[in-house]
Design a protein around this motif. Structure first.
Motif, PDB file in Angstrom:
ATOM      1  N   GLU A  97       0.825  -1.202   0.000  1.00 10.42           N
ATOM      2  CA  GLU A  97       0.000   0.000   0.000  1.00 10.42           C
ATOM      3  C   GLU A  97       0.864   1.259   0.000  1.00 10.42           C
ATOM      4  O   GLU A  97       2.001   1.252   0.487  1.00 10.42           O
ATOM      5  N   PHE A  98       0.269   2.328  -0.565  1.00 15.91           N
ATOM      6  CA  PHE A  98       0.957   3.609  -0.677  1.00 15.91           C
ATOM      7  C   PHE A  98      -0.025   4.714  -0.316  1.00 15.91           C
ATOM      8  O   PHE A  98      -1.215   4.626  -0.633  1.00 15.91           O
ATOM      9  N   ARG A  99       0.493   5.742   0.310  1.00 15.92           N
ATOM     10  CA  ARG A  99      -0.363   6.870   0.678  1.00 15.92           C
ATOM     11  C   ARG A  99       0.402   8.163   0.445  1.00 15.92           C
ATOM     12  O   ARG A  99       1.588   8.267   0.764  1.00 15.92           O
ATOM     13  N   PHE A 100      -0.313   9.163  -0.084  1.00 12.82           N
ATOM     14  CA  PHE A 100       0.301  10.447  -0.425  1.00 12.82           C
ATOM     15  C   PHE A 100      -0.566  11.584   0.101  1.00 12.82           C
ATOM     16  O   PHE A 100      -1.787  11.556  -0.029  1.00 12.82           O
ATOM     17  N   ASP A 101       0.094  12.578   0.668  1.00 12.98           N
ATOM     18  CA  ASP A 101      -0.603  13.735   1.236  1.00 12.98           C
ATOM     19  C   ASP A 101      -0.690  14.832   0.184  1.00 12.98           C
ATOM     20  O   ASP A 101       0.322  15.415  -0.210  1.00 12.98           O
ATOM     21  N   LEU A 102      -1.916  15.113  -0.285  1.00 13.14           N
ATOM     22  CA  LEU A 102      -2.136  16.138  -1.306  1.00 13.14           C
ATOM     23  C   LEU A 102      -2.618  17.450  -0.722  1.00 13.14           C
ATOM     24  O   LEU A 102      -3.040  18.349  -1.453  1.00 13.14           O
ATOM     25  N   SER A 103      -2.537  17.597   0.599  1.00 16.74           N
ATOM     26  CA  SER A 103      -3.062  18.802   1.244  1.00 16.74           C
ATOM     27  C   SER A 103      -2.198  20.031   0.984  1.00 16.74           C
ATOM     28  O   SER A 103      -2.653  21.155   1.208  1.00 16.74           O
ATOM     29  N   GLN A 104      -0.965  19.837   0.511  1.00 16.66           N
ATOM     30  CA  GLN A 104      -0.070  20.965   0.274  1.00 16.66           C
ATOM     31  C   GLN A 104      -0.243  21.600  -1.112  1.00 16.66           C
ATOM     32  O   GLN A 104       0.477  22.533  -1.452  1.00 16.66           O
ATOM     33  N   ILE A 105      -1.187  21.087  -1.891  1.00 18.71           N
ATOM     34  CA  ILE A 105      -1.404  21.658  -3.228  1.00 18.71           C
ATOM     35  C   ILE A 105      -1.976  23.067  -3.086  1.00 18.71           C
ATOM     36  O   ILE A 105      -2.980  23.270  -2.412  1.00 18.71           O
ATOM     37  N   PRO A 106      -1.360  24.080  -3.712  1.00 20.72           N
ATOM     38  CA  PRO A 106      -1.854  25.456  -3.588  1.00 20.72           C
ATOM     39  C   PRO A 106      -3.254  25.602  -4.181  1.00 20.72           C
ATOM     40  O   PRO A 106      -3.639  24.883  -5.104  1.00 20.72           O
ATOM     41  N   GLU A 107      -4.006  26.533  -3.641  1.00 20.58           N
ATOM     42  CA  GLU A 107      -5.336  26.817  -4.176  1.00 20.58           C
ATOM     43  C   GLU A 107      -5.226  27.375  -5.591  1.00 20.58           C
ATOM     44  O   GLU A 107      -4.281  28.079  -5.930  1.00 20.58           O
ATOM     45  N   GLY A 108      -6.239  27.069  -6.393  1.00 20.75           N
ATOM     46  CA  GLY A 108      -6.256  27.578  -7.761  1.00 20.75           C
ATOM     47  C   GLY A 108      -5.488  26.728  -8.745  1.00 20.75           C
ATOM     48  O   GLY A 108      -5.375  27.089  -9.910  1.00 20.75           O
ATOM     49  N   GLU A 109      -4.961  25.571  -8.313  1.00 20.01           N
ATOM     50  CA  GLU A 109      -4.233  24.679  -9.206  1.00 20.01           C
ATOM     51  C   GLU A 109      -5.066  23.433  -9.469  1.00 20.01           C
ATOM     52  O   GLU A 109      -5.592  22.809  -8.542  1.00 20.01           O
ATOM     53  N   ALA A 110      -5.217  23.079 -10.737  1.00 19.78           N
ATOM     54  CA  ALA A 110      -5.991  21.904 -11.126  1.00 19.78           C
ATOM     55  C   ALA A 110      -5.051  20.845 -11.687  1.00 19.78           C
ATOM     56  O   ALA A 110      -4.107  21.152 -12.416  1.00 19.78           O
ATOM     57  N   VAL A 111      -5.309  19.584 -11.346  1.00 17.80           N
ATOM     58  CA  VAL A 111      -4.481  18.481 -11.825  1.00 17.80           C
ATOM     59  C   VAL A 111      -4.796  18.225 -13.296  1.00 17.80           C
ATOM     60  O   VAL A 111      -5.940  17.951 -13.669  1.00 17.80           O
ATOM     61  N   THR A 112      -3.776  18.297 -14.145  1.00 15.99           N
ATOM     62  CA  THR A 112      -3.940  17.992 -15.564  1.00 15.99           C
ATOM     63  C   THR A 112      -3.467  16.583 -15.892  1.00 15.99           C
ATOM     64  O   THR A 112      -3.911  15.983 -16.870  1.00 15.99           O
ATOM     65  N   ALA A 113      -2.548  16.043 -15.090  1.00 17.96           N
ATOM     66  CA  ALA A 113      -2.068  14.670 -15.259  1.00 17.96           C
ATOM     67  C   ALA A 113      -1.413  14.241 -13.953  1.00 17.96           C
ATOM     68  O   ALA A 113      -0.837  15.067 -13.237  1.00 17.96           O
ATOM     69  N   ALA A 114      -1.507  12.959 -13.636  1.00 15.63           N
ATOM     70  CA  ALA A 114      -0.886  12.430 -12.426  1.00 15.63           C
ATOM     71  C   ALA A 114      -0.454  10.993 -12.687  1.00 15.63           C
ATOM     72  O   ALA A 114      -1.121  10.248 -13.410  1.00 15.63           O
ATOM     73  N   GLU A 115       0.682  10.619 -12.101  1.00 18.48           N
ATOM     74  CA  GLU A 115       1.242   9.292 -12.307  1.00 18.48           C
ATOM     75  C   GLU A 115       1.713   8.704 -10.977  1.00 18.48           C
ATOM     76  O   GLU A 115       2.193   9.430 -10.107  1.00 18.48           O
ATOM     77  N   PHE A 116       1.582   7.392 -10.854  1.00 15.80           N
ATOM     78  CA  PHE A 116       2.222   6.653  -9.772  1.00 15.80           C
ATOM     79  C   PHE A 116       3.363   5.868 -10.391  1.00 15.80           C
ATOM     80  O   PHE A 116       3.183   5.161 -11.391  1.00 15.80           O
ATOM     81  N   ARG A 117       4.558   5.976  -9.791  1.00 15.44           N
ATOM     82  CA  ARG A 117       5.752   5.346 -10.352  1.00 15.44           C
ATOM     83  C   ARG A 117       6.401   4.444  -9.307  1.00 15.44           C
ATOM     84  O   ARG A 117       6.612   4.861  -8.174  1.00 15.44           O
ATOM     85  N   ILE A 118       6.715   3.234  -9.719  1.00 18.31           N
ATOM     86  CA  ILE A 118       7.411   2.287  -8.851  1.00 18.31           C
ATOM     87  C   ILE A 118       8.483   1.573  -9.672  1.00 18.31           C
ATOM     88  O   ILE A 118       8.260   1.238 -10.841  1.00 18.31           O
ATOM     89  N   TYR A 119       9.652   1.360  -9.060  1.00 17.19           N
ATOM     90  CA  TYR A 119      10.792   0.814  -9.809  1.00 17.19           C
ATOM     91  C   TYR A 119      10.792  -0.706  -9.735  1.00 17.19           C
ATOM     92  O   TYR A 119      10.536  -1.310  -8.689  1.00 17.19           O
ATOM     93  N   LYS A 120      11.124  -1.322 -10.865  1.00 19.76           N
ATOM     94  CA  LYS A 120      11.210  -2.783 -10.982  1.00 19.76           C
ATOM     95  C   LYS A 120      12.664  -3.165 -11.250  1.00 19.76           C
ATOM     96  O   LYS A 120      13.236  -2.821 -12.265  1.00 19.76           O
ATOM     97  N   ASP A 121      13.261  -3.877 -10.291  1.00 16.18           N
ATOM     98  CA  ASP A 121      14.626  -4.365 -10.442  1.00 16.18           C
ATOM     99  C   ASP A 121      14.649  -5.663 -11.241  1.00 16.18           C
ATOM    100  O   ASP A 121      13.646  -6.384 -11.325  1.00 16.18           O
ATOM    101  N   TYR A 122      15.838  -5.943 -11.793  1.00 17.05           N
ATOM    102  CA  TYR A 122      16.029  -7.205 -12.510  1.00 17.05           C
ATOM    103  C   TYR A 122      16.082  -8.347 -11.497  1.00 17.05           C
ATOM    104  O   TYR A 122      16.728  -8.249 -10.446  1.00 17.05           O
ATOM    105  N   VAL A 123      15.392  -9.443 -11.779  1.00 17.26           N
ATOM    106  CA  VAL A 123      15.331 -10.591 -10.882  1.00 17.26           C
ATOM    107  C   VAL A 123      15.959 -11.793 -11.563  1.00 17.26           C
ATOM    108  O   VAL A 123      15.576 -12.176 -12.673  1.00 17.26           O
ATOM    109  N   ARG A 124      16.956 -12.408 -10.882  1.00 18.44           N
ATOM    110  CA  ARG A 124      17.621 -13.578 -11.448  1.00 18.44           C
ATOM    111  C   ARG A 124      17.177 -14.879 -10.771  1.00 18.44           C
ATOM    112  O   ARG A 124      17.445 -15.958 -11.260  1.00 18.44           O
ATOM    113  N   GLU A 125      16.520 -14.753  -9.629  1.00 21.84           N
ATOM    114  CA  GLU A 125      16.212 -15.950  -8.860  1.00 21.84           C
ATOM    115  C   GLU A 125      14.844 -16.505  -9.235  1.00 21.84           C
ATOM    116  O   GLU A 125      14.572 -16.866 -10.362  1.00 21.84           O
ATOM    117  N   ARG A 126      13.952 -16.526  -8.256  1.00 18.09           N
ATOM    118  CA  ARG A 126      12.626 -17.095  -8.439  1.00 18.09           C
ATOM    119  C   ARG A 126      11.794 -16.274  -9.421  1.00 18.09           C
ATOM    120  O   ARG A 126      12.021 -15.072  -9.579  1.00 18.09           O
TER     121      ARG A 126
END
Length: 376
Positions: A97-126
Motif C-alpha cells: 500500500e501507498f499513501r500520499f498527502d495532497l493537502s499541500q497543493i496550492p489553491e487555484g491549481e488543477a491536476v492535468t495529469a498524475a502518475e504513480f511510479r514504482i521501480y522494478k529491479d532485474y530478478v535472477r532468482e525465483r
C-alpha cells in the motif's frame, strides 16, 4: 527582502522540509524535468538563466508524454510515500500500500495529469521466466479487516526479468482526492501469477524500504492554474483640468526647439548612459535558502537603467508613445516627465524546491528575467 521574494514565488512562508539530503530525497524524475526545461530554453550566447543539473549517468526518466505534460503545466509536484516502507515483510498478502498527502497543493491549481511510479529491479532468482499480473487499486475505505474496499485503476502484465520504472495513470483519482481529501486513503498494488497465486512484490523485483532512495516509489502530478491573480494597479485620481504643477508661463515652441537643439549638441555619442540592460544576479544561497531550494542556486535577473533623453535613438528601443512623450517633455518638462527605461521583454525561470512535507515541487515563474530594455 526574503518576504517579498517569497511573495513573488507564491509561498506564504519559508518552507522547512524534513532533514533529508537533496541528492537522495528529490526523485530523479523531478531533476530530469528540471534539466528538460533548462535544456529546451534557447538562450542567447553568453546569457545563462541557470545551468542544468546532471545527477546520474542513467537514462533520463522523462518520456515524451511527460514532456508534453510539462509543456502544458505551470507546476509539478512529487509526493513522498507516507505508508510503511517495509511492507515487503508482509509477503503472504502479495500486495503493498501507498499513501500520499495532497493537502499541500496550492489553491487555484488543477491536476492535468498524475502518475504513480514504482521501480522494478532485474530478478535472477525465483519467477525469472514468469509473467506476473500487476494491478493498481484505489483504496475506497479503510477497514480493520484484512480485505478492503478497492477500485481497480489499472492492470498490466509484467515480465519478471524486465527492469525499469512502471508508470500508472492516476489522474482521475488525484482529482477526486483534491476535491474530496477525506476520501484519500491511498493506493494498493497487488501482484499475481497467471494461475492466480499471490506474488511477493520484493521477490518480483518491486523495490521497498530497503532500496536506494532514488528508486523509492512516488507520485507525481502536473498542475495548471485555474485562476489568474492580477496585481492591483494604482490609478491616478484628481488630475482633471489644469495641472497645479504646470508652469504659469509655458515655454513657446521656439523655446522648446532651443532646448531640443541644446540637448542634441550635449548628447554624448557614447551610449553607456542610454537605456540598456545591466547585470543583476539573485543568489538563493546568499538568502540562506539552500536547504529547501534544490535548483537553481540563483539566476541572472538583470535590470534596466539609463537615460531616455532626446533624441531617442534606435538602440533605445523606444515606443512611438515614448517618442511623442519626449517631444512634449521639451515643451513643458514640469508637466510631462521623460520616458522611463524599463523592460520590454521578460523571460521566466523554473525553480525546484522542497515544501514543508519534503515533497519536491517544480514551478514555472513568468517575467523573472529581463531580456531587453527600452524607453516607455
Amino acid at each position: 527582502m526574503q518576504r517579498e521574494i517569497l511573495s513573488i514565488l507564491g509561498l506564504p512562508h519559508r518552507p522547512r522540509p524534513h532533514i533529508y539530503t537533496k541528492q537522495n530525497a528529490a526523485p530523479m524524475f523531478m531533476l530530469d524535468l528540471y534539466n528538460t526545461i533548462s535544456t529546451d530554453i534557447k538562450q542567447p550566447a553568453g546569457f545563462s538563466y541557470y545551468n542544468p543539473i546532471f545527477t546520474t549517468n542513467e537514462p533520463p526518466m522523462v518520456s515524451q508524454q511527460d514532456s508534453r505534460f510539462l509543456n502544458d503545466a505551470d507546476m509539478v509536484m512529487s509526493f513522498v510515500n507516507l505508508a510503511d516502507l517495509d511492507q515487503e515483510l508482509l509477503s503472504s498478502q502479495g500486495n503493498r500500500e501507498f499513501r500520499f498527502d495532497l493537502s499541500q497543493i496550492p489553491e487555484g491549481e488543477a491536476v492535468t495529469a498524475a502518475e504513480f511510479r514504482i521501480y522494478k529491479d532485474y530478478v535472477r532468482e525465483r519467477y525469472e521466466n514468469e509473467t506476473i499480473r500487476v494491478s493498481l487499486f484505489q483504496v475506497l475505505q479503510e477497514s480493520s479487516h484484512s480485505k478492503k474496499d478497492l477500485f481497480l485503476l489499472d492492470t498490466r502484465m509484467m515480465w519478471v526479468v524486465e527492469e525499469g520504472w512502471l508508470v500508472f495513470d492516476i489522474t482521475s483519482t488525484s482529482n477526486h482526492w483534491v476535491v474530496n481529501p477525506g476520501q484519500n486513503v491511498g493506493l494498493q498494488l497487488s501482484l499475481e501469477s497467471l494461475d492466480g497465486e499471490s506474488v511477493n512484490p520484493r521477490l518480483a523485483g518491486l523495490v521497498g524500504g530497503s532500496a536506494p532512495q532514488d528508486k523509492q516509489p512516488f507520485m507525481v502530478a502536473f498542475f495548471k492554474a485555474t485562476e489568474v491573480r492580477l496585481r492591483s494597479v494604482r490609478s491616478a485620481h484628481g488630475h482633471k483640468g489644469r495641472n497645479p504643477n504646470r508652469s504659469k508661463n509655458p515655454k513657446t515652441a521656439q523655446d522648446a526647439l532651443k532646448v531640443a537643439e541644446a540637448a542634441a549638441e550635449n548628447l554624448s555619442t557614447d551610449q553607456k548612459q542610454g537605456c540598456k540592460k545591466h547585470e543583476l544576479y539573485v543568489s538563493f544561497r546568499d538568502l540562506g535558502w539552500q536547504d529547501w531550494i534544490i535548483a537553481p542556486e540563483g539566476y541572472a535577473a538583470y535590470y534596466c537603467q539609463g537615460e531616455c533623453a532626446f533624441p531617442l535613438n534606435s538602440y533605445m528601443n523606444a515606443t512611438n508613445h515614448a517618442i511623442v512623450q519626449t517631444l512634449v517633455h521639451f515643451i513643458n518638462p514640469e508637466t510631462v516627465p521623460k520616458p522611463c527605461c524599463a523592460p520590454t521583454q521578460l523571460h521566466g525561470i523554473s525553480v525546484l524546491y522542497f515544501d514543508d512535507s519534503s515533497n519536491v515541487i517544480l514551478k514555472k515563474y513568468r517575467n523573472m528575467v529581463v531580456r531587453a530594455c527600452g524607453c516607455h
